[in-house]
Design an enzyme around this catalytic site. Structure first.
Site, mmCIF file in Angstrom:
data_model
loop_
_atom_site.group_PDB
_atom_site.id
_atom_site.type_symbol
_atom_site.label_atom_id
_atom_site.label_comp_id
_atom_site.label_asym_id
_atom_site.label_seq_id
_atom_site.Cartn_x
_atom_site.Cartn_y
_atom_site.Cartn_z
ATOM 1 N N ASN A 80 -23.141 49.114 4.851
ATOM 2 C CA ASN A 80 -22.452 47.833 4.789
ATOM 3 C C ASN A 80 -21.310 47.826 3.924
ATOM 4 O OD1 ASN A 80 -22.193 44.744 4.849
ATOM 5 N ND2 ASN A 80 -22.695 45.191 2.764
ATOM 6 N N TYR A 146 -7.452 49.006 6.854
ATOM 7 C CA TYR A 146 -8.780 48.757 6.873
ATOM 8 C C TYR A 146 -9.233 48.692 8.458
ATOM 9 C CZ TYR A 146 -12.735 45.279 7.316
ATOM 10 O OH TYR A 146 -13.873 44.635 7.379
#
Length: 241
Positions: A80, A146
């Protein structure tokens, strides 16, 4: 037998002290699992915590060793930890781009390698989940590095699933906007379900993918994005409908 009963199972959640990671950790604990979370800074109110910067392969391996030392096994890894600041790709520094890709793509590979070493030796194998993003499936202006890293993460999951099956299942979640820090009015206009995801929505999807109900799902990308985004070219038609 309840397929969502994780009693006796061991789970590691990277970046598990806040936000989506904390919700995932809570969900697995509520389902009976032993859960170890990690982060770079030790929080004040966590007992099942291991301090680690998972961008460092040695610290990533130490995290997995700590989980096995505590629980005697490792059944689920949830990669995560991630994120990145808004930055114009034309002006962002090479160092920023490298750090964003390292955190969102290279770090999950480090932790997954260490987890696979344990899981492949267990009779029950294991499950690895990658928390991806819609930014990795469509243009991501302002967060180009990203988005590129998350696109790579989705591909990484499919490759690891092919390499490490049948003992280890690997899947990714394609997560849309989450939480209260988003424009709810804009989402109501552009996302079919009319709201952002809650952290619990993402956690529930993780429980499903880690459970026996998803026992034949590997190498998949589960969309957790409220139906996606209404195509911009249809906006005029929709407004007149």
């Amino acid at each position: 037998m309840d397929p969502l009963d994780f009693s006796g199972r061991a789970v590691v959640v990277t970046g598990g002290t806040r936000g989506i990671g904390a919700a995932i950790a809570r969900a697995f604990r509520a389902a009976g699992a032993g859960v170890l979370v990690c982060g770079r800074h030790t929080p004040a109110d966590y007992n099942d915590f291991f301090q680690a910067d998972v961008r460092d392969p040695y610290q990533a391996s130490a995290l997995i060793r700590a989980a096995v030392g505590r629980f005697g096994r490792l059944d689920v890894l949830v990669n995560n930890a991630g994120g990145g600041p808004h930055a114009d790709a034309a002006n962002a520094s090479p160092r920023l781009h490298a750090k964003v890709i390292e955190l969102n793509l290279i770090a999950p590979l480090h932790v997954s390698q260490a987890a696979n070493t344990v899981m492949r030796e267990q009779p029950s194998g294991g499950v690895i989940l990658m928390i991806g993003s819609v930014s990795g499936t469509r243009p991501s202006p302002g967060t180009a590095a990203y988005g590129a890293a998350k696109a790579g993460l989705h591909h990484l999951a499919t490759s690891l699933a092919a390499e490490w099956g049948p003992k280890v299942r690997v899947n990714s979640l394609v997560v849309g906007p989450v939480g209260d820090a988003v424009d709810h009015a804009a989402l109501a206009r552009t996302v079919p379900l009319g709201r952002p995801a809650s952290t619990e929505d993402v956690a529930g999807a993780c429980l499903f993918l880690a459970s026996p109900m998803a026992g034949y799902i590997s190498g998949a990308a589960l969309a957790v994005h409220g139906g996606g985004e209404w195509p911009a070219y249809l906006a005029e038609w929709r407004g007149g409908a």
